[in-house]
Design a protein around this motif. Structure first.
Motif, mmCIF file in Angstrom:
data_model
loop_
_atom_site.group_PDB
_atom_site.id
_atom_site.type_symbol
_atom_site.label_atom_id
_atom_site.label_comp_id
_atom_site.label_asym_id
_atom_site.label_seq_id
_atom_site.Cartn_x
_atom_site.Cartn_y
_atom_site.Cartn_z
ATOM 1 N N VAL A 66 0.843 -1.196 0.000
ATOM 2 C CA VAL A 66 0.000 0.000 0.000
ATOM 3 C C VAL A 66 0.878 1.246 0.000
ATOM 4 C CG1 VAL A 66 -1.902 -1.136 1.186
ATOM 5 C CG2 VAL A 66 -0.140 0.019 2.523
ATOM 6 N N VAL A 67 0.277 2.352 -0.356
ATOM 7 C CA VAL A 67 0.987 3.629 -0.371
ATOM 8 C C VAL A 67 1.257 4.064 1.070
ATOM 9 C CG1 VAL A 67 0.851 6.049 -1.047
ATOM 10 C CG2 VAL A 67 -0.121 4.277 -2.541
ATOM 11 N N PRO A 68 2.498 4.416 1.413
ATOM 12 C CA PRO A 68 2.799 4.889 2.781
ATOM 13 C C PRO A 68 1.995 6.139 3.114
ATOM 14 C CG PRO A 68 4.818 4.371 1.573
ATOM 15 C CD PRO A 68 3.703 4.330 0.573
ATOM 16 N N ASP A 69 1.651 6.290 4.376
ATOM 17 C CA ASP A 69 0.845 7.438 4.796
ATOM 18 C C ASP A 69 1.475 8.769 4.386
ATOM 19 O OD1 ASP A 69 -0.797 5.570 5.869
ATOM 20 O OD2 ASP A 69 -0.461 6.110 7.972
ATOM 21 N N ALA A 70 2.806 8.855 4.441
ATOM 22 C CA ALA A 70 3.484 10.110 4.116
ATOM 23 C C ALA A 70 3.312 10.489 2.651
ATOM 24 C CB ALA A 70 4.969 10.004 4.456
ATOM 25 N N GLU A 71 2.948 9.519 1.816
ATOM 26 C CA GLU A 71 2.816 9.782 0.377
ATOM 27 C C GLU A 71 1.356 9.896 -0.058
ATOM 28 O OE1 GLU A 71 5.056 6.939 -1.833
ATOM 29 O OE2 GLU A 71 6.825 7.107 -0.547
ATOM 30 N N LEU A 72 0.441 9.937 0.904
ATOM 31 C CA LEU A 72 -0.973 10.066 0.568
ATOM 32 C C LEU A 72 -1.300 11.524 0.265
ATOM 33 C CD1 LEU A 72 -2.558 7.684 3.241
ATOM 34 C CD2 LEU A 72 -2.352 7.275 0.792
ATOM 35 N N LYS A 73 -1.114 11.895 -0.980
ATOM 36 C CA LYS A 73 -1.350 13.269 -1.398
ATOM 37 C C LYS A 73 -2.151 13.274 -2.698
ATOM 38 C CE LYS A 73 3.075 14.732 0.588
ATOM 39 N NZ LYS A 73 4.408 15.338 0.304
ATOM 40 N N PRO A 74 -3.149 14.143 -2.786
ATOM 41 C CA PRO A 74 -3.902 14.267 -4.039
ATOM 42 C C PRO A 74 -3.087 15.025 -5.081
ATOM 43 C CG PRO A 74 -4.666 15.882 -2.473
ATOM 44 C CD PRO A 74 -3.640 15.053 -1.747
ATOM 45 N N VAL A 75 -3.527 14.945 -6.323
ATOM 46 C CA VAL A 75 -2.829 15.659 -7.393
ATOM 47 C C VAL A 75 -2.857 17.156 -7.129
ATOM 48 C CG1 VAL A 75 -2.808 16.156 -9.865
ATOM 49 C CG2 VAL A 75 -3.349 13.843 -9.058
#
Length: 224
Positions: A66-75
Motif C-alpha cells: 500500500v501507499v505509505p501514509d506520508a505519500e498520501l497526497k492528491p494531485v
C-alpha cells in the motif's frame, strides 16, 4: 512343465521393488502415508458469522503493498486529517488515493440518502454488508451516521447465525418467502416460522439454547 523354483525368489524381489517404488511416488515425498485426505467444507466455505464477530459491518482490508501514509497526497490540494485516517493502509500501490477516497465518500452518500427515506433500509444495508467499507467510511468520513452503525451491530444478516442471543427479532424485508428456523446443538428444530398464513412483517422468537439461527430470503435481522 513346472518352472524352476529358483526363479520365484527373484520374481518376488522384483515385484516388491516395484511396489515400493509406486508407494514412494504416491506419498509425494512429504512423509505422508499416501492415504487420501478427507475434504472439509470449512476450508472452502467461510462461515459468515465466524468472520464477523461481533456481528456487524467491518472494514475491508487492502491486500498487498500500500501507499505509505506520508505519500498520501492528491494531485491538487490536500486531504483533511479525517480523510488521511480513512486512507491509511487502504490505498494499493500505483493507485490514486483520491479514487479510494471517492469510494468511501460514495458509501457515506448512499447511507445518508437511504437513511433519509428509510432508516431500516439503511441499517439493513449495513448489516448485510451491502455498503463497501461502511465502518471505516462512517467512522472517518461521515461520523453523523454512527448511530446507524451501532444499531447494525445488534443484528445479523440473512443466512446462518451461530449462537444468537435469545429474544425476538424482526426481518428487514417484505419478501413473502422469508422463512427461519432456530436449531439446538443436536440440530433439533426449537422454533420456526412464520406460521402458515401469517401476514405482515416477519418476526422470529429465538429461544435460549439456540445454537444456529438459519433464515432464507430475510435480508437482515434486528432485535424487535
Amino acid at each position: 512343465m513346472r518352472r524352476p523354483l529358483h526363479r520365484r525368489p527373484a520374481a518376488a524381489a522384483a515385484l516388491l521393488t516395484a511396489l515400493l517404488t509406486l508407494s514412494a511416488c504416491s506419498s509425494g515425498g512429504d512423509g505422508s502415508d499416501g492415504a487420501p485426505k478427507a475434504a472439509t467444507r470449512s476450508a472452502t466455505v467461510p462461515d459468515r458469522q465466524a468472520e464477523a464477530e461481533p456481528t456487524g459491518p467491518t472494514p475491508s482490508a487492502t491486500r498487498g503493498p500500500v501507499v505509505p501514509d506520508a505519500e498520501l497526497k492528491p494531485v491538487t490540494g490536500s486531504f483533511t486529517a479525517e480523510q488521511k485516517e480513512y486512507l491509511s493502509g487502504r490505498v494499493p500501490e500505483n493507485t490514486d488515493p483520491a479514487a479510494v477516497l471517492q469510494t468511501g465518500q460514495e458509501s457515506c452518500q448512499r447511507l445518508e440518502r437511504t437513511a433519509k427515506r428509510d432508516k431500516d433500509a439503511a441499517v439493513g444495508a449495513l448489516v448485510a454488508g451491502d455498503i463497501p467499507d461502511a465502518e471505516a467510511a462512517v467512522n472517518h468520513l461521515c461520523p453523523a451516521q454512527k448511530p446507524l452503525l451501532a444499531t447494525a451491530r445488534t443484528g445479523f444478516p440473512d443466512g446462518t447465525a451461530t449462537r444468537p442471543k435469545a429474544g425476538t427479532y424482526r426481518a428487514l424485508t417484505s419478501d413473502p418467502s422469508c422463512t427461519w428456523r432456530a436449531l439446538g446443538k443436536d440440530g433439533k428444530v426449537l422454533a420456526s416460522g412464520p406460521a402458515l398464513g401469517a401476514k405482515g412483517p416477519v418476526k422470529a422468537a429465538v429461544p435460549a439454547g439456540t445454537a444456529e439461527f438459519v433464515s432464507s430470503s430475510c435480508y437482515a435481522w434486528l432485535p424487535a
